[in-house]
Design a protein around this motif. Structure first.
Motif, PDB file in Angstrom:
ATOM      1  N   ALA A   1       0.968  -1.359  -0.065  1.00  0.00           N
ATOM      2  CA  ALA A   1      -0.108  -0.048  -0.187  1.00  0.00           C
ATOM      3  C   ALA A   1       0.808   1.316   0.158  1.00  0.00           C
ATOM      4  CB  ALA A   1      -1.146   0.067   1.021  1.00  0.00           C
ATOM      5  N   LEU A   2       2.183   1.062   0.458  1.00  0.00           N
ATOM      6  CA  LEU A   2       3.266   2.709   1.097  1.00  0.00           C
ATOM      7  C   LEU A   2       3.809   2.574  -0.291  1.00  0.00           C
ATOM      8  CD1 LEU A   2       4.144   1.822   4.409  1.00  0.00           C
ATOM      9  CD2 LEU A   2       3.209   4.125   3.599  1.00  0.00           C
ATOM     10  N   SER A   3       4.263   1.978  -0.915  1.00  0.00           N
ATOM     11  CA  SER A   3       4.884   1.793  -2.160  1.00  0.00           C
ATOM     12  C   SER A   3       3.651   2.738  -3.321  1.00  0.00           C
ATOM     13  CB  SER A   3       5.284   0.929  -2.804  1.00  0.00           C
ATOM     14  OG  SER A   3       4.311  -0.480  -2.583  1.00  0.00           O
TER      15      SER A   3
ATOM     16  N   ALA B   1       5.713   9.013   1.526  1.00  0.00           N
ATOM     17  CA  ALA B   1       7.094   9.395   1.885  1.00  0.00           C
ATOM     18  C   ALA B   1       7.510   9.537   3.120  1.00  0.00           C
ATOM     19  CB  ALA B   1       7.186  10.182   0.497  1.00  0.00           C
ATOM     20  N   ALA B   2       6.747  10.711   3.792  1.00  0.00           N
ATOM     21  CA  ALA B   2       6.867  11.127   4.754  1.00  0.00           C
ATOM     22  C   ALA B   2       7.166   9.602   6.312  1.00  0.00           C
ATOM     23  CB  ALA B   2       5.742  11.998   5.564  1.00  0.00           C
ATOM     24  N   TYR B   3       6.174   9.374   6.042  1.00  0.00           N
ATOM     25  CA  TYR B   3       5.708   7.540   7.232  1.00  0.00           C
ATOM     26  C   TYR B   3       7.596   6.769   7.086  1.00  0.00           C
ATOM     27  CZ  TYR B   3       4.918   3.456   8.610  1.00  0.00           C
ATOM     28  OH  TYR B   3       4.605   2.017   9.387  1.00  0.00           O
ATOM     29  N   VAL B   4       7.837   7.420   5.743  1.00  0.00           N
ATOM     30  CA  VAL B   4       9.108   5.976   4.956  1.00  0.00           C
ATOM     31  C   VAL B   4      10.263   6.238   6.137  1.00  0.00           C
ATOM     32  CG1 VAL B   4      10.308   4.741   3.530  1.00  0.00           C
ATOM     33  CG2 VAL B   4       7.877   4.897   3.543  1.00  0.00           C
ATOM     34  N   GLU B   5      10.037   7.606   5.695  1.00  0.00           N
ATOM     35  CA  GLU B   5      11.629   8.428   6.159  1.00  0.00           C
ATOM     36  C   GLU B   5      11.244   8.731   7.843  1.00  0.00           C
ATOM     37  OE1 GLU B   5      14.070   9.335   4.194  1.00  0.00           O
ATOM     38  OE2 GLU B   5      13.604   8.757   2.822  1.00  0.00           O
ATOM     39  N   PHE B   6      10.596   8.232   8.772  1.00  0.00           N
ATOM     40  CA  PHE B   6      10.265   8.927   9.819  1.00  0.00           C
ATOM     41  C   PHE B   6      10.649   7.386  10.088  1.00  0.00           C
ATOM     42  CE2 PHE B   6       8.746   9.351  13.936  1.00  0.00           C
ATOM     43  CZ  PHE B   6       8.791  10.162  14.594  1.00  0.00           C
ATOM     44  N   ILE B   7       9.759   6.291   9.609  1.00  0.00           N
ATOM     45  CA  ILE B   7      10.415   4.884  10.513  1.00  0.00           C
ATOM     46  C   ILE B   7      11.906   4.992   9.991  1.00  0.00           C
ATOM     47  CG2 ILE B   7       9.469   2.402  10.455  1.00  0.00           C
ATOM     48  CD1 ILE B   7       7.564   3.608  11.172  1.00  0.00           C
ATOM     49  N   ARG B   8      12.292   5.077   9.255  1.00  0.00           N
ATOM     50  CA  ARG B   8      13.422   4.891   8.190  1.00  0.00           C
ATOM     51  C   ARG B   8      14.755   5.456   9.146  1.00  0.00           C
ATOM     52  NH1 ARG B   8      15.155   2.748   3.429  1.00  0.00           N
ATOM     53  NH2 ARG B   8      16.011   4.821   2.867  1.00  0.00           N
TER      54      ARG B   8
ATOM     55  N   ALA C   1       8.281  -0.196   5.975  1.00  0.00           N
ATOM     56  CA  ALA C   1       9.061   0.937   5.849  1.00  0.00           C
ATOM     57  C   ALA C   1      10.548   0.602   4.907  1.00  0.00           C
ATOM     58  CB  ALA C   1       9.533   1.969   6.655  1.00  0.00           C
ATOM     59  N   TYR C   2      10.768  -0.677   5.280  1.00  0.00           N
ATOM     60  CA  TYR C   2      11.767  -0.895   4.799  1.00  0.00           C
ATOM     61  C   TYR C   2      11.097  -1.918   3.119  1.00  0.00           C
ATOM     62  CZ  TYR C   2      14.437   0.313   8.789  1.00  0.00           C
ATOM     63  OH  TYR C   2      14.965   0.661  10.057  1.00  0.00           O
ATOM     64  N   PHE C   3      10.602  -2.989   3.720  1.00  0.00           N
ATOM     65  CA  PHE C   3       9.528  -3.314   2.541  1.00  0.00           C
ATOM     66  C   PHE C   3       9.326  -2.316   1.430  1.00  0.00           C
ATOM     67  CE2 PHE C   3       9.261  -6.957   5.465  1.00  0.00           C
ATOM     68  CZ  PHE C   3      10.369  -8.134   5.276  1.00  0.00           C
ATOM     69  N   SER C   4       9.117  -1.511   1.648  1.00  0.00           N
ATOM     70  CA  SER C   4       8.107   0.063   0.663  1.00  0.00           C
ATOM     71  C   SER C   4       8.896   0.121  -0.410  1.00  0.00           C
ATOM     72  CB  SER C   4       7.101   0.292   1.314  1.00  0.00           C
ATOM     73  OG  SER C   4       7.711   1.532   1.904  1.00  0.00           O
ATOM     74  N   GLU C   5      10.437   0.979   0.398  1.00  0.00           N
ATOM     75  CA  GLU C   5      11.484   1.268  -0.518  1.00  0.00           C
ATOM     76  C   GLU C   5      11.629  -0.199  -1.618  1.00  0.00           C
ATOM     77  OE1 GLU C   5      10.498   3.700  -0.028  1.00  0.00           O
ATOM     78  OE2 GLU C   5      13.233   4.366  -0.019  1.00  0.00           O
ATOM     79  N   ILE C   6      12.604  -1.330  -1.383  1.00  0.00           N
ATOM     80  CA  ILE C   6      12.864  -2.191  -1.745  1.00  0.00           C
ATOM     81  C   ILE C   6      12.158  -2.980  -2.733  1.00  0.00           C
ATOM     82  CG2 ILE C   6      13.081  -4.586  -1.723  1.00  0.00           C
ATOM     83  CD1 ILE C   6      14.249  -4.313   0.731  1.00  0.00           C
ATOM     84  N   LEU C   7      10.456  -2.674  -2.327  1.00  0.00           N
ATOM     85  CA  LEU C   7       9.582  -2.594  -3.635  1.00  0.00           C
ATOM     86  C   LEU C   7       9.718  -1.906  -4.451  1.00  0.00           C
ATOM     87  CD1 LEU C   7       6.185  -4.078  -1.544  1.00  0.00           C
ATOM     88  CD2 LEU C   7       8.053  -4.765  -3.101  1.00  0.00           C
TER      89      LEU C   7
END
Lengths: 225, 234, 240
Positions: free
Chosen positions: A42-44, A59-66, A105-111
């Protein structure tokens, strides 16, 4: 200096405790990986949304978690949210939610990096056959992206598994918690945590092995090359 | 600073924020020590890993493998509790935390730097050899200058990992942003509820990590990166 | 009938189609030849709506391709296209490649789709490769599969965009044979190709494109035998 591993290994109740802890660690990690993967999808996807708010939030969510420690996320989920919203779940449920949010968050970046590897020829061919964008994504792009990034997803999964010991800090009876308990009874800290380290490594290797088998199953078309 | 924050926000908010920011310096110090220590050990391991002697290479490979496979939390327990009890000595918590984080960091950096060195085409080695350069000369004059470029981005990226990793040191009694924040979150003081303190702490960690993430990304775009960097998480 | 009227197409500042007029009747085979950058491939992607156009209009059986109200996905089921790069879906078997669109777009049942796919695959000579993955096929086989994939939608029209250009020379023949068979069966086709003798052989008309303009169109014997436009003459003397 004397190493007395037998103080742990001869006690069947300790061994059972370690086994149960390892099982819970494995179960929670695997479940969190699956729910995290769903959220990652969903995030990707949101990164390509037409609505710009959605893109920015994702994008903000992913950055914040990472860019924040898992343990802070975990404590917020386990202690902050329940006091704020007035609910109480079992410890493992808090852990599962925190790990899911973290993994996603990590998976969505890889996807996302995977989508980029699927050529425009593929999407063009799908469009030319009359497939809708949704169908093209799920039938053509996603399977290829997952296959291409599978090795990265696996090493990320293993890496995340190695961080899950922090859930012992909110009282989950995982592998680390089992170790802490045995340590508090025996004071053989070095032996206990060295054993735990080996168990974590062994479990990582098993995951790696299992996921390699799964890869051959899932992506026969790729191995055939 | 303390008075300013208390004046602006009142007690307890001002006091809490001051204490969190004050404790953040220890998070930064520990990260710096881990990076310096891990960088030094990592460089040595990298050299062993690419050395001509086979036994040196196997040793380095085993080292990298073990410390990349061992959970950081376990390393902290081993150095914070295990080693002191095994040897029957008191180990300073700074020392224990630094040792665990150094080993953890060294393995990762050695792996990144090794891939960087090995990403340099063998033609470069052969060319230098043809000119009569020795192994170490080739490494220093030809290979390293190129390898450093591509390893910069993942090296800076790992700093984020170290900072996040230091948050676990409170478990063995290290006093930093994490431990001070956790204490306040547990305190029955209005205005320090967990749903206020933890987001606040997250923001401070984010303020430390995000610029480094961005820097790493910028370096990657400008200088490139090692093709297969190990994952980073949590 | 495909009716192309004064079609213009630009990529940024670059105008690649400068007012093309062309009508293709049912059952007709029209071949488009020309140098690279002449706009001939762009025309094909405009015809089935993969690319928007900047002026003019294209109608297929009375439906305007680029009108807002047109359901492009539905229209594309009537116009099959095969690309230079075969664009086989690598994660699907030959059978799955061919049944995907009939099932997902036309909503056919599995059995029905597979019956049609098998017929089309037999038609292009791939009956023995049904459960094979594309990575195990030669380029020529992949391209024939792509043709079967398009045919499985029972399109009224087929567009072929330099379908033999990415093939090893020894594999070109089998694909051209397949195209020729389709032409003889009366399929309405527009082909962009560099295979001049093939074009002369199968076409009802041949069009020569030059710098975004259709410089000349005519029967193959006329265009190849006695080209009128100086650019056509220059082009043909170069490729021979």
């Amino acid at each position: 200096m004397d190493l007395r591993f037998f103080e742990i290994y001869r006690r069947s109740d300790y061994l059972l405790l370690l086994l149960e802890g390892a099982a819970l660690s494995a179960a929670l990690t695997i479940t969190a990986a699956l729910t995290g993967m769903a959220l990652a999808l969903a995030l990707s996807g949101a990164r390509y949304a037409r609505l710009s708010v959605l893109r920015h939030v994702a994008a903000a969510y992913v950055e914040f978690i990472r860019n924040t420690p898992l343990i802070v996320q975990l404590f917020f989920v386990a202690f902050g949210l329940p006091t704020l919203l007035g609910y109480q779940w079992p410890f493992w449920a808090h852990a599962l939610l925190a790990l899911t949010l973290n993994f996603s968050a990590y998976f969505s970046e890889i996807l996302r990096s995977g989508y980029a590897t699927v050529g425009t020829g593929q999407t063009e061919a799908a469009a030319a056959l009359g497939l809708k964008p949704r169908q093209t994504f799920f039938k053509i792009v996603l399977p290829q992206a997952v296959a291409k990034t599978y090795p990265s997803l696996v090493s990320q999964f293993i890496f995340l598994f190695l961080t899950t010991g922090v859930i012992a800090e909110i009282g989950v009876n995982d592998l680390t918690q089992a170790g802490k308990f045995i340590d508090s009874r025996t004071f053989r800290s070095f032996e206990v945590f060295f054993t735990l380290t080996l168990i974590y490594i062994l479990m990582s290797l098993s995951f790696k092995g299992g996921l390699a088998v799964l890869q051959r199953r899932l992506f026969r078309w790729q191995v055939a090359r | 600073m303390k008075d300013l924050l208390t004046g602006l926000l009142g007690a307890p908010e001002g006091v809490v924020l001051y204490q969190l920011l004050f404790a953040t310096q220890f998070t930064i110090y520990l990260s710096a020590i881990a990076f310096a220590g891990g960088g030094t050990v990592g460089a040595l391991v990298t050299l062993l890993r690419i050395a001509p002697a086979r036994s040196a290479r196997s040793l380095a490979t085993a080292y990298i493998w073990f410390f990349q496979s061992a959970p950081l939390l376990m390393l902290l327990f081993l150095f914070g509790l295990g080693v002191p009890r095994l040897l029957g000595v008191n180990v300073n918590v700074w020392l224990a935390a630094s040792a665990a984080l150094t080993l953890y960091t060294s393995a990762y950096l050695a792996e990144v730097w090794r891939s960087a060195v090995q990403s340099i085409p063998t033609g470069q080695w052969e060319g230098a050899e043809a000119l009569g350069l020795r192994f170490w000369q080739t490494l220093r004059l030809v290979v390293l200058p190129q390898a450093v470029r591509v390893s910069l981005a993942p090296t800076v990226g790992f700093l984020v990992q170290i900072i996040k990793g230091t948050s676990l040191a409170y478990i063995i009694g290290f006093s930093d942003l994490m431990s001070v924040g956790k204490r306040w979150a547990n305190a029955p003081v209005e205005g320090t509820e967990p749903f206020i303190i933890y987001p606040l702490m997250a923001l401070i960690y984010f303020a430390l990590c995000f610029p480094l993430s961005r820097l790493s990304l910028g370096l990657e775009k400008r200088l490139g990166t090692v093709r297969k960097t190990p994952p980073i998480a949590a | 009938m495909i009716d192309i009227q004064n079609v213009r197409k630009s990529f940024g500042d670059l105008e690649v189609l400068k007012g093309i007029d062309l009508t293709v009747e049912r059952g007709e085979v029209v071949t488009v030849i020309g140098g690279s950058g002449s706009g001939k491939s762009t025309l094909l992607t405009c015809i089935n709506g993969l690319e928007p156009i900047n002026g003019g209009k294209i109608t297929i059986d009375g439906t305007e391709v680029h009108a807002r109200s047109t359901d492009l996905n539905k229209l594309r089921t009537k116009v099959g296209i095969v690309f230079q790069q075969f664009n086989a879906f690598p994660h699907l078997t030959v059978m799955e490649n061919v049944t995907l669109a009939p099932r997902k777009v036309l909503g056919m049942g599995r059995a029905e789709a597979e019956a049609i796919a098998e017929k089309q695959l037999r038609h292009v000579g791939l009956a023995d490769k049904l459960s094979t993955y594309p990575s195990r096929l030669s380029g020529g086989q992949q391209q024939r599969m792509a043709i079967a994939r398009a045919l499985a939608m029972s399109p009224g029209y087929m567009l072929f965009d330099e379908v033999t250009s990415a093939l090893d020379p020894q594999l070109v023949g089998e694909v051209l044979e397949t195209l020729k068979m389709l032409a003889e069966e009366g399929m309405t086709m527009i082909l962009v190709t560099h295979e001049m003798s093939f074009a002369r052989d199968v076409s009802d008309r041949v069009a020569f494109f030059h710098k975004g303009v259709m410089a000349e169109i005519g029967a193959p014997d006329q265009l190849f035998g006695a080209p009128r436009h100086p650019e056509t003459q220059a082009f043909l003397s170069k490729v021979r």
